[in-house]
Design a protein around this motif. Structure first.
Motif, mmCIF file in Angstrom:
data_model
loop_
_atom_site.group_PDB
_atom_site.id
_atom_site.type_symbol
_atom_site.label_atom_id
_atom_site.label_comp_id
_atom_site.label_asym_id
_atom_site.label_seq_id
_atom_site.Cartn_x
_atom_site.Cartn_y
_atom_site.Cartn_z
ATOM 1 N N ASN A 607 -4.970 10.636 22.700
ATOM 2 C CA ASN A 607 -5.388 10.834 24.088
ATOM 3 C C ASN A 607 -6.020 9.549 24.612
ATOM 4 O OD1 ASN A 607 -4.827 13.802 24.237
ATOM 5 N ND2 ASN A 607 -6.371 13.838 22.600
ATOM 6 N N PRO A 608 -5.209 8.622 25.122
ATOM 7 C CA PRO A 608 -5.732 7.323 25.570
ATOM 8 C C PRO A 608 -6.751 7.474 26.686
ATOM 9 C CG PRO A 608 -3.321 7.318 25.455
ATOM 10 C CD PRO A 608 -3.748 8.734 25.309
ATOM 11 N N ASN A 609 -7.798 6.649 26.608
ATOM 12 C CA ASN A 609 -8.826 6.663 27.651
ATOM 13 C C ASN A 609 -8.778 5.422 28.527
ATOM 14 O OD1 ASN A 609 -9.858 4.665 25.997
ATOM 15 N ND2 ASN A 609 -11.596 5.878 25.257
ATOM 16 N N GLY A 610 -7.744 4.582 28.349
ATOM 17 C CA GLY A 610 -7.619 3.376 29.154
ATOM 18 C C GLY A 610 -8.347 2.178 28.591
ATOM 19 N N LYS A 611 -9.188 2.395 27.553
ATOM 20 C CA LYS A 611 -9.925 1.288 26.944
ATOM 21 C C LYS A 611 -9.120 0.684 25.795
ATOM 22 C CE LYS A 611 -14.313 3.760 27.671
ATOM 23 N NZ LYS A 611 -15.534 4.264 26.992
ATOM 24 N N ALA A 612 -9.346 -0.591 25.544
ATOM 25 C CA ALA A 612 -8.687 -1.261 24.418
ATOM 26 C C ALA A 612 -9.663 -2.202 23.745
ATOM 27 C CB ALA A 612 -7.454 -2.027 24.879
ATOM 28 N N GLY A 646 -10.044 7.576 21.674
ATOM 29 C CA GLY A 646 -9.185 7.283 22.814
ATOM 30 C C GLY A 646 -8.885 5.817 23.045
ATOM 31 N N TYR A 647 -9.469 4.933 22.245
ATOM 32 C CA TYR A 647 -9.219 3.502 22.404
ATOM 33 C C TYR A 647 -7.839 3.139 21.854
ATOM 34 C CZ TYR A 647 -14.282 2.714 23.104
ATOM 35 O OH TYR A 647 -15.565 2.720 23.558
ATOM 36 N N THR A 648 -7.179 2.195 22.508
ATOM 37 C CA THR A 648 -6.015 1.533 21.931
ATOM 38 C C THR A 648 -6.525 0.275 21.233
ATOM 39 O OG1 THR A 648 -4.579 2.332 23.698
ATOM 40 C CG2 THR A 648 -3.802 0.445 22.419
ATOM 41 N N VAL A 649 -6.180 0.120 19.954
ATOM 42 C CA VAL A 649 -6.691 -1.006 19.156
ATOM 43 C C VAL A 649 -5.522 -1.880 18.727
ATOM 44 C CG1 VAL A 649 -8.073 -1.705 17.169
ATOM 45 C CG2 VAL A 649 -8.566 0.457 18.331
ATOM 46 N N HIS A 691 1.005 -0.468 27.640
ATOM 47 C CA HIS A 691 0.335 0.666 26.989
ATOM 48 C C HIS A 691 -0.732 1.317 27.864
ATOM 49 C CE1 HIS A 691 2.226 0.323 23.011
ATOM 50 N NE2 HIS A 691 2.299 -0.970 23.288
ATOM 51 N N GLY A 692 -0.657 1.121 29.161
ATOM 52 C CA GLY A 692 -1.532 1.827 30.074
ATOM 53 C C GLY A 692 -3.000 1.476 29.945
ATOM 54 N N VAL A 693 -3.290 0.294 29.447
ATOM 55 C CA VAL A 693 -4.686 -0.120 29.282
ATOM 56 C C VAL A 693 -5.221 -0.664 30.598
ATOM 57 C CG1 VAL A 693 -6.179 -1.821 28.146
ATOM 58 C CG2 VAL A 693 -4.495 -0.539 26.807
ATOM 59 N N ASP A 694 -6.451 -0.317 30.922
ATOM 60 C CA ASP A 694 -7.134 -0.817 32.109
ATOM 61 C C ASP A 694 -7.544 -2.274 31.863
ATOM 62 O OD1 ASP A 694 -8.857 -1.450 34.196
ATOM 63 O OD2 ASP A 694 -9.854 0.508 34.175
#
Length: 835
Positions: A607-612, A646-649, A691-694
């Motif tokens: 569940n991505p939260n937009g953070k990376a 929810g972070y993308t790493v 990847h939809g990251v803010d």
């Protein structure tokens, strides 16, 4: 873990039965365990388990030994697995103390037939018969004996005693002979008579016959005594120099050795230790800094037959006076540079100028080796320039001291790569069975590959070729094949191969996807494999080399050999660790702005939260975007925790990382924080696009070199990274050590431009985002002084969006679980609050 009371459990179950639930809802017992900082940063051997390490075989190839700790003791113990008559492995058994003390170590020197092996243990020498496993003790002395080797005729063992002098023991008789007589200090010279004293002595001998007769008798007695006295080695005084690597030639005639004279008063940094048993602050002697004068090196040949000692001259080596290109570059760009500011490419005025009027001078070099052919007729040395921009392979005639060029590798950045050794080592090389052909590794075509050269004719041949690296090489005992480890299947995989010494098809001996770290049995029929995948730590496996398939599949480029799958020998993981479904990060490729391809691995949240968060591995020259268990296992677990939130790493093998060849390795030459930081910026933008990251919610962190990149990112790319954690970071490369830094940035006194544009402390004014700095106070690698200086700089710049966490008992690599916990709680808090 949360426990429910019986009554509450009944009420909850009743409610669930009364109200149908969606299919996706699971019972509490089915939910996966939750990761916390306390859990993942605790003592790893207690909650993860301890992987087997340091495997080695018995000389008869029937027993495999390794270090292991399945019982979670304070330290690892020695275990063994014995093969049955049918070759099947038994169960791991802990070796009893008495047996452990008797087990011969793996290191040693075989005779040519590989029927006997010499080894050193606790300062004494031993000889083992491979077939019977019978061990013969050769020495039992107070002095330390090391480095045993068979003599050329294999009738004697040649070794060092006390760290310096060479001795020879005749194996059939046990006779011991001293071969060298190296002595510390200077030879005490006999006082010289002046002219008056000489005249008086001669006059006395002329005047008194009795004095003359007595003198003649003494002289004759001395002559007879000297003639009867057994021959002793020549006294060689070291003066104020250090002795390195004395070796005896196979024919027993020549002794080669290297002497190094250290420069005077090279200042060593002191690291204060505040938390001590004594209650007083104690200083820890650390290291010198980059640019310190290096030791002067000379290579000598002692001819025992002629009783002469001569230095090998290097002045006629081709290219010995060639200046590196950067000196011309600094000369042309040194004038009129702007002062250091906040922009990344700013430089400071007053860059050191190159003296172009100076005549060519011989560059200082070090001569390593020699490597002898088995018959003792040919000798090769490796000459490395101390600026590490040249490596010469030279044939040495020990009688005439003539050097003949066989191969020169020049790199305007620095010589490096797998198998190349370092400044004071030869690297991987040896003679083949014809006693004329030398094999060696070189990055001549941009990747580390195997080459041969005929030492008599100079004819060269490249045996492996392609956009991959040969990472390890073992010459078979009969010298007909090489066993190789390469990454040719994929940069993130390591496999083991067999190839004829003439080149040609490589036969692959491993099949499991990931890393296959192989220890070959002495009889070369079995492979002990330390294997891991992206989400499984290292375990020990056993495989066999199938000679039938070796013979029948020579025509295929990369055929598989092992007919039977590898057998797993150990199970090291705890049930608690296995209960969590650890992610196998996906390997991805990212386009860089200069057209190159960046390899990375990504942790995708459900569940991505937009953070990376972008992780930066340390060491610079290291690989982390691969298909095996990361040495950054704590960081790996932290990335799983972040993904759960929810972070993308993402972590990438940025410019200068290992595994990708010469151009990638040297991509940071003269500018750390240049292309390596560009790669991270490009990776961050790739996350936004794919990847939809803010773009306004990206953090970065890393330790050591990763801490340095984090600082450069926040100081020079503040609009890309909003927050960062710099752990034990280098803040000023002029304060780091010489062997690492001088290769990449040259020396600060001759290339200050490279240091100014590569050191974060000069760009601290660019800080906009939120910065956390963590550093151990007894760090003898990257000194705590680095962050103290940066802290003062940030204070003077009136920056308020930063904090420094200090760890009083930690060195460069943290040890205490509480320190790890505190550090990563702070990192998590930074990202949770600031992203």
């Amino acid at each position: 873990m949360n426990y429910l009371s019986p009554l509450l459990t009944v009420l909850l179950v009743g409610r669930v039965l009364a109200q149908p639930s969606p299919p996706s809802v699971r019972k509490p017992a089915d939910l996966p365990p939750t990761l916390t900082i306390e859990k993942i940063m605790q003592d790893p051997k207690r909650w993860i388990g301890t992987s087997p390490s340091n495997p080695f075989w018995s000389d008869d190839s029937q027993t495999l030994y390794f270090n292991w700790n399945p019982e979670k003791a304070k330290g690892d113990s020695l275990y063994k697995i014995t093969l049955a008559r049918d070759g099947k492995p038994g169960q791991p058994v802990k070796v009893a103390p008495a047996e452990r003390r008797a087990v011969p170590p793996a290191a040693g020197a075989y005779n040519r037939a590989r029927t006997q092996r010499l080894f050193e243990k606790q300062g004494d020498l031993f000889l083992i018969d491979v077939k019977t496993s019978r061990v013969r003790r050769l020495t039992n002395t107070v002095d330390t004996e090391t480095d045993p080797q068979f003599s050329g005729d294999e009738q004697s063992v040649v070794f060092r005693r006390g760290g310096s002098n060479l001795f020879r023991m005749h194996l059939p008789t046990g006779e011991l002979s001293q071969l060298t007589d190296f002595r510390q200090g200077n030879k005490k010279a006999e006082p010289k008579a002046n002219d008056e004293e000489k005249f008086l002595k001669q006059d006395q001998l002329r005047m008194f016959e009795v004095l003359k007769e007595r003198k003649d008798k003494r002289d004759e007695a001395e002559r007879i005594s000297k003639a009867d006295r057994p021959k002793r080695p020549k006294e060689i005084y070291l003066e104020d120099r250090q002795l390195f690597n004395p070796q005896l030639s196979p024919n027993g005639r020549f002794v080669t050795y290297r002497l190094a004279k250290n420069p005077t008063a090279a200042k060593t940094a002191q690291v204060p230790n505040y938390v001590t048993e004594s209650g007083y602050t104690e200083d820890i002697a650390a290291r010198t800094k980059v640019g310190v004068p290096l030791a002067a090196q000379e290579f000598f040949v002692y001819d025992t037959q002629k009783d002469t000692v001569r230095a090998v001259s290097v002045k006629d080596i081709p290219g010995i006076s060639d200046k590196p290109d950067y000196l011309r570059a600094t000369a042309s760009t040194s004038a009129g540079q702007p002062a250091v500011g906040t922009k990344r490419d700013s430089t400071r005025a007053g860059v050191a100028k190159a003296d172009t009027t100076k005549k060519n001078t011989t560059r200082p070099v070090v001569v390593n080796g020699p490597v002898w052919s088995d018959d003792g007729k040919l000798c090769v040395v490796v000459v490395r320039s101390l600026d590490n921009k040249d490596r010469w392979l030279m044939r040495l005639d020990p009688e005439t001291l003539k050097l003949t060029l066989l191969d020169r590798q020049r790199d305007e950045a620095w010589i490096g790569g797998p198998g190349m050794g370092f400044t004071y080592a030869t690297g991987n090389m040896n003679f083949l069975s014809d006693n004329q052909t030398l094999w060696y590794q070189s990055e001549a075509d941009g990747y580390s590959h195997i080459y041969t050269v005929n030492v008599l004719t100079g004819e060269k041949k490249q045996l492996t070729k392609g956009r991959f690296e040969v990472q390890q090489v073992i010459l078979s005992k009969d010298k007909t094949h090489f066993f190789l480890q390469t990454n040719e299947v994929h940069p993130g995989e390591q496999h083991f191969y067999r190839m004829a010494v003439t080149g040609g098809p490589r036969v692959r001996l491993t099949t499991m996807t990931g890393a296959n770290d192989v220890t070959l049995s002495p009889d070369e029929t079995r492979l002990a494999i330390r294997y891991s995948s992206g989400n499984q730590p290292w375990e020990l496996y056993l495989s066999e080399v199938n000679p039938t398939l070796l013979a029948s599949r020579k025509s295929e480029a990369v055929p598989l050999v092992s007919a039977r799958p590898a057998v797993k020998l150990t199970n090291s993981l705890t049930d608690e660790f296995k209960a969590y479904a650890w992610r196998d990060p996906a390997l991805v490729t990212i386009p860089a702005r200069d057209g190159q391809t960046i390899y990375g691995r990504i942790y995708k949240p459900a569940n991505p939260n937009g953070k990376a968060v972008v992780f930066v591995h340390g060491a610079g020259y290291l690989q982390n975007a691969h298909k095996w268990w990361s040495q950054y296992f704590r960081e790996y677990m932290f990335h799983n925790l972040l993904a759960d939130k929810g972070y993308t790493v993402l972590d990438i093998d940025y410019r200068a990382s290992a595994g990708y060849g010469r151009d990638w390795r040297t991509g940071i030459y003269r500018h750390m924080g240049g292309k390596d930081l560009d790669d991270h910026v490009d990776a961050a933008r790739w996350l936004v696009q794919n990847h939809g990251v803010d773009a306004k919610r990206i953090g970065i962190y890393g330790g050591s070199y990763g801490g340095f990149i984090t600082l450069m990112a926040l100081f020079t790319q503040p609009d890309v990274f909003k927050a960062g954690a710099a752990l034990r970071p280098v803040t000023d490369w002029a304060a780091y050590n010489h062997p690492y830094t001088a290769n990449i940035l040259n020396e600060p006194q001759s290339d200050s431009l490279a240091y100014r544009r590569s050191s974060p402390i000069y760009f601290a004014d660019g800080l906009k985002g939120h910065l956390l700095i963590c550093h151990g106070m007894v760090d003898v690698n990257v000194h705590y002084q680095d962050v103290v200086r940066l802290a003062q700089r940030l204070i003077e710049l009136r920056k308020e969006n930063w904090e420094l966490a200090s760890y009083p008992v930690e060195d460069h690599g943290f040890v205490e679980p509480t320190s790890w916990m505190d550090e990563y709680k702070r990192i998590l808090k930074l990202f949770e609050e600031k992203l």
